[in-house]
Write a protein that holds these residues in place. Structure first.
Motif, PDB file in Angstrom:
ATOM      1  N   LEU A 102       0.814  -1.217   0.000  1.00 54.81           N
ATOM      2  CA  LEU A 102       0.000   0.000   0.000  1.00 54.81           C
ATOM      3  C   LEU A 102       0.846   1.265   0.000  1.00 54.81           C
ATOM      4  N   LYS A 103       1.908   1.263   0.798  1.00 53.51           N
ATOM      5  CA  LYS A 103       2.730   2.472   0.892  1.00 53.51           C
ATOM      6  C   LYS A 103       3.349   2.811  -0.467  1.00 53.51           C
ATOM      7  N   ALA A 104       3.844   1.806  -1.156  1.00 50.99           N
ATOM      8  CA  ALA A 104       4.432   2.039  -2.479  1.00 50.99           C
ATOM      9  C   ALA A 104       3.365   2.508  -3.461  1.00 50.99           C
ATOM     10  N   GLN A 105       2.144   1.992  -3.327  1.00 53.06           N
ATOM     11  CA  GLN A 105       1.055   2.464  -4.184  1.00 53.06           C
ATOM     12  C   GLN A 105       0.796   3.945  -3.949  1.00 53.06           C
ATOM     13  N   GLY A 106       0.834   4.355  -2.680  1.00 55.67           N
ATOM     14  CA  GLY A 106       0.622   5.759  -2.358  1.00 55.67           C
ATOM     15  C   GLY A 106       1.671   6.662  -2.983  1.00 55.67           C
ATOM     16  N   LEU A 107       2.943   6.252  -2.900  1.00 61.36           N
ATOM     17  CA  LEU A 107       4.031   7.028  -3.503  1.00 61.36           C
ATOM     18  C   LEU A 107       3.860   7.120  -5.021  1.00 61.36           C
ATOM     19  N   THR A 108       3.438   6.007  -5.611  1.00 55.73           N
ATOM     20  CA  THR A 108       3.278   5.972  -7.062  1.00 55.73           C
ATOM     21  C   THR A 108       2.122   6.858  -7.514  1.00 55.73           C
ATOM     22  N   TYR A 109       1.023   6.842  -6.757  1.00 55.65           N
ATOM     23  CA  TYR A 109      -0.110   7.711  -7.084  1.00 55.65           C
ATOM     24  C   TYR A 109       0.301   9.183  -7.031  1.00 55.65           C
ATOM     25  N   ASN A 110       1.152   9.514  -6.068  1.00 59.25           N
ATOM     26  CA  ASN A 110       1.592  10.899  -5.928  1.00 59.25           C
ATOM     27  C   ASN A 110       2.394  11.348  -7.153  1.00 59.25           C
ATOM     28  N   LEU A 111       3.305  10.483  -7.607  1.00 55.55           N
ATOM     29  CA  LEU A 111       4.089  10.807  -8.800  1.00 55.55           C
ATOM     30  C   LEU A 111       3.202  10.828 -10.041  1.00 55.55           C
ATOM     31  N   LEU A 112       2.270   9.904 -10.105  1.00 54.28           N
ATOM     32  CA  LEU A 112       1.342   9.851 -11.235  1.00 54.28           C
ATOM     33  C   LEU A 112       0.548  11.153 -11.325  1.00 54.28           C
ATOM     34  N   ALA A 113       0.102  11.644 -10.170  1.00 54.32           N
ATOM     35  CA  ALA A 113      -0.665  12.894 -10.139  1.00 54.32           C
ATOM     36  C   ALA A 113       0.166  14.060 -10.665  1.00 54.32           C
ATOM     37  N   LYS A 114       1.430  14.120 -10.245  1.00 51.18           N
ATOM     38  CA  LYS A 114       2.290  15.221 -10.695  1.00 51.18           C
ATOM     39  C   LYS A 114       2.537  15.147 -12.200  1.00 51.18           C
ATOM     40  N   ALA A 115       2.600  13.931 -12.725  1.00 51.37           N
ATOM     41  CA  ALA A 115       2.774  13.775 -14.172  1.00 51.37           C
ATOM     42  C   ALA A 115       1.537  14.277 -14.916  1.00 51.37           C
ATOM     43  N   TYR A 116       0.361  13.973 -14.366  1.00 46.44           N
ATOM     44  CA  TYR A 116      -0.872  14.470 -14.977  1.00 46.44           C
ATOM     45  C   TYR A 116      -0.919  16.005 -14.934  1.00 46.44           C
ATOM     46  N   VAL A 117      -0.447  16.580 -13.824  1.00 44.75           N
ATOM     47  CA  VAL A 117      -0.381  18.041 -13.711  1.00 44.75           C
ATOM     48  C   VAL A 117       0.541  18.598 -14.792  1.00 44.75           C
ATOM     49  N   ALA A 128      -5.790  11.019  -8.842  1.00 48.79           N
ATOM     50  CA  ALA A 128      -4.597  10.313  -8.361  1.00 48.79           C
ATOM     51  C   ALA A 128      -4.144  10.855  -7.006  1.00 48.79           C
ATOM     52  N   PHE A 129      -4.197  12.171  -6.834  1.00 50.65           N
ATOM     53  CA  PHE A 129      -3.844  12.762  -5.537  1.00 50.65           C
ATOM     54  C   PHE A 129      -4.753  12.229  -4.430  1.00 50.65           C
ATOM     55  N   ARG A 130      -6.049  12.203  -4.707  1.00 54.56           N
ATOM     56  CA  ARG A 130      -7.020  11.756  -3.697  1.00 54.56           C
ATOM     57  C   ARG A 130      -6.803  10.281  -3.337  1.00 54.56           C
ATOM     58  N   ARG A 131      -6.481   9.474  -4.328  1.00 58.86           N
ATOM     59  CA  ARG A 131      -6.218   8.055  -4.058  1.00 58.86           C
ATOM     60  C   ARG A 131      -4.983   7.894  -3.172  1.00 58.86           C
ATOM     61  N   GLY A 132      -3.955   8.684  -3.467  1.00 62.56           N
ATOM     62  CA  GLY A 132      -2.750   8.634  -2.635  1.00 62.56           C
ATOM     63  C   GLY A 132      -3.030   9.068  -1.208  1.00 62.56           C
ATOM     64  N   LEU A 133      -3.852  10.106  -1.051  1.00 57.69           N
ATOM     65  CA  LEU A 133      -4.201  10.590   0.286  1.00 57.69           C
ATOM     66  C   LEU A 133      -5.009   9.547   1.054  1.00 57.69           C
ATOM     67  N   ALA A 134      -5.934   8.871   0.365  1.00 64.40           N
ATOM     68  CA  ALA A 134      -6.747   7.834   1.012  1.00 64.40           C
ATOM     69  C   ALA A 134      -5.869   6.708   1.546  1.00 64.40           C
ATOM     70  N   ILE A 135      -4.874   6.318   0.766  1.00 64.75           N
ATOM     71  CA  ILE A 135      -3.957   5.262   1.211  1.00 64.75           C
ATOM     72  C   ILE A 135      -3.153   5.727   2.412  1.00 64.75           C
ATOM     73  N   ALA A 136      -2.667   6.964   2.382  1.00 72.37           N
ATOM     74  CA  ALA A 136      -1.887   7.498   3.507  1.00 72.37           C
ATOM     75  C   ALA A 136      -2.709   7.532   4.786  1.00 72.37           C
ATOM     76  N   ARG A 137      -3.991   7.862   4.653  1.00 72.15           N
ATOM     77  CA  ARG A 137      -4.867   7.891   5.837  1.00 72.15           C
ATOM     78  C   ARG A 137      -5.181   6.482   6.326  1.00 72.15           C
ATOM     79  N   ASP A 138      -5.421   5.557   5.394  1.00 71.50           N
ATOM     80  CA  ASP A 138      -5.718   4.173   5.775  1.00 71.50           C
ATOM     81  C   ASP A 138      -4.557   3.535   6.532  1.00 71.50           C
ATOM     82  N   THR A 139      -3.351   3.856   6.104  1.00 70.59           N
ATOM     83  CA  THR A 139      -2.162   3.266   6.723  1.00 70.59           C
ATOM     84  C   THR A 139      -1.608   4.113   7.872  1.00 70.59           C
ATOM     85  N   LYS A 140      -2.312   5.230   8.167  1.00 71.49           N
ATOM     86  CA  LYS A 140      -1.876   6.157   9.231  1.00 71.49           C
ATOM     87  C   LYS A 140      -0.429   6.628   9.013  1.00 71.49           C
ATOM     88  N   ASP A 141      -0.117   6.849   7.756  1.00 72.34           N
ATOM     89  CA  ASP A 141       1.209   7.340   7.371  1.00 72.34           C
ATOM     90  C   ASP A 141       1.157   8.872   7.384  1.00 72.34           C
TER      91      ASP A 141
END
Length: 359
Positions: A102-117, A128-141
């Motif tokens: 999950l943590k790696a998915q969160g990092l990847t979503y963040n980079l993916l979002a910046k690429a879309y930007v 993509a940003f929202r998906r990354g944030l959801a993972i960070a909250r789920d994992t309490k990261d």
């Protein structure tokens, strides 16, 4: 003797009635208890597996491939190839999902979002940003939450939604303060400075940037420090304080150069060229542009070469040297065509046409 007993059927939650002997009751109860224990143990094993490196060779291969794709995606993003970044990120996401990281998915979503930007795909970037944030909250990261919220905030700021951006970044700052994350506090304060600057409150922006620098220097984040110094230089420039503008951009340029941070180095040079030109120091401005063009060629970055030519053209035009200005405009236009950047080409042609008409 047989007994008539009633017991729950666990899988479907109904009541079963049947005639069984005492030994059968004991045997079935034992097997049911053992089954329940094995089910719980299996669930625990799966949860642990999601958060630890897999031992099997297939899992290791998938992780290695995913990590390699993410590194490639980061390089592609840094080189300005947003389309290639997206392809690499999406493939990495598939692999990280297959191994449950999950943590790696969160990092990847963040980079993916910046690429879309980078490509101007706002809807996909926000998703993509929202998906990354959801993972960070789920994992309490909490650290990831801080940085994703900052990315969402700057994204909203780019869209012109200053109020929403400020609220999002303030949430990030609150988390950073709550967990005493110095790096997150520096980033959040710097981005809040951007919000204030966008709203035209340069005095508040300057105070926020100065506060941010305290935290960024504590962590030894040289890139973050150079970025905030450039932001501070922008605020001084906008407020007409050229002395502090030049001093701050100069510090940013030196910090970036020392750490081979080419992005901030180029940005600082651009700020210095603008500031020196504003106070009539044309010779210094030309010296800086010479450095800029040399750096762009060293990086083999045609886009930065284009920007250098355009800056030369503007400076020569401002001095009334239209012939040389025209030469640099034409060189910039050729590069815009090479890069297939029609927007830049049209803008440069328009500037050249207007200059020739005035001449």
């Amino acid at each position: 003797m047989k007994q008539r007993l009633v017991f729950p059927c666990q899988k479907v939650g109904i009541i079963c009635v049947g005639a069984v002997s005492c030994p059968q009751v004991l045997l079935q109860s034992f097997l049911l208890f053992a089954f329940l224990l094995s089910s719980v143990a299996g669930a625990v094993d799966i949860t642990e597996q999601l958060h630890r490196p897999l031992n099997d060779s297939v899992g290791r291969q998938s992780r290695d491939e995913a990590d390699g794709l993410l590194r490639i995606a980061e390089q592609e993003y840094a080189s300005g190839h947003g389309d290639k970044t997206i392809v690499s990120c999406l493939r990495a996401l598939e692999l990280y999902h297959s191994i449950g990281d999950l943590k790696a998915q969160g990092l990847t979503y963040n980079l993916l979002a910046k690429a879309y930007v980078q490509l101007g795909s706002s809807k996909e970037a926000e998703d993509a940003f929202r998906r990354g944030l959801a993972i960070a909250r789920d994992t309490k990261d909490f650290q990831s939450q801080i940085f994703v919220l900052n990315n969402i905030g700057t994204f909203l700021l780019q869209k012109g939604e200053s109020a929403a951006a400020g609220k999002t970044i303030e949430d990030a700052l609150a988390i950073a303060r709550g967990v005493k994350n110095i790096e997150g506090q520096g980033l959040s304060l710097s981005n809040l400075g951007l919000v204030s600057a966008r709203l035209g409150d340069y005095n508040k922006a300057i105070k926020l940037y100065e506060n941010a620098l305290i935290f960024r220097r504590q962590t030894g984040d040289a890139i973050g420090e150079a970025n905030t110094l450039n932001n501070l230089g922008d605020a001084y420039l906008a407020s007409g304080n050229y002395q502090d503008t030049i001093a701050t951009y100069g510090e940013a340029m030196q910090t970036a150069k020392t750490n081979r941070d080419r992005t901030n180095q180029l940005r600082a040079i651009d700020g210095l060229v603008t500031a020196h030109t504003a106070v009539g120091r044309y010779e210094r401005a030309f010296d800086l542009l010479e450095q800029r063009l040399a750096l762009a060629k060293e990086l083999q970055n045609l886009y930065e070469e284009l920007k250098s030519f355009a800056s030369y053209a503007q400076l020569y035009k401002q001095q009334g040297n239209y012939l040389t200005a025209r030469n640099f405009y034409e060189r910039a236009i050729i590069l815009a065509r090479t890069l297939q950047d029609s927007k830049q080409e049209v803008q440069l042609l328009d500037q050249l046409t207007k200059m020739l008409q005035r001449k």
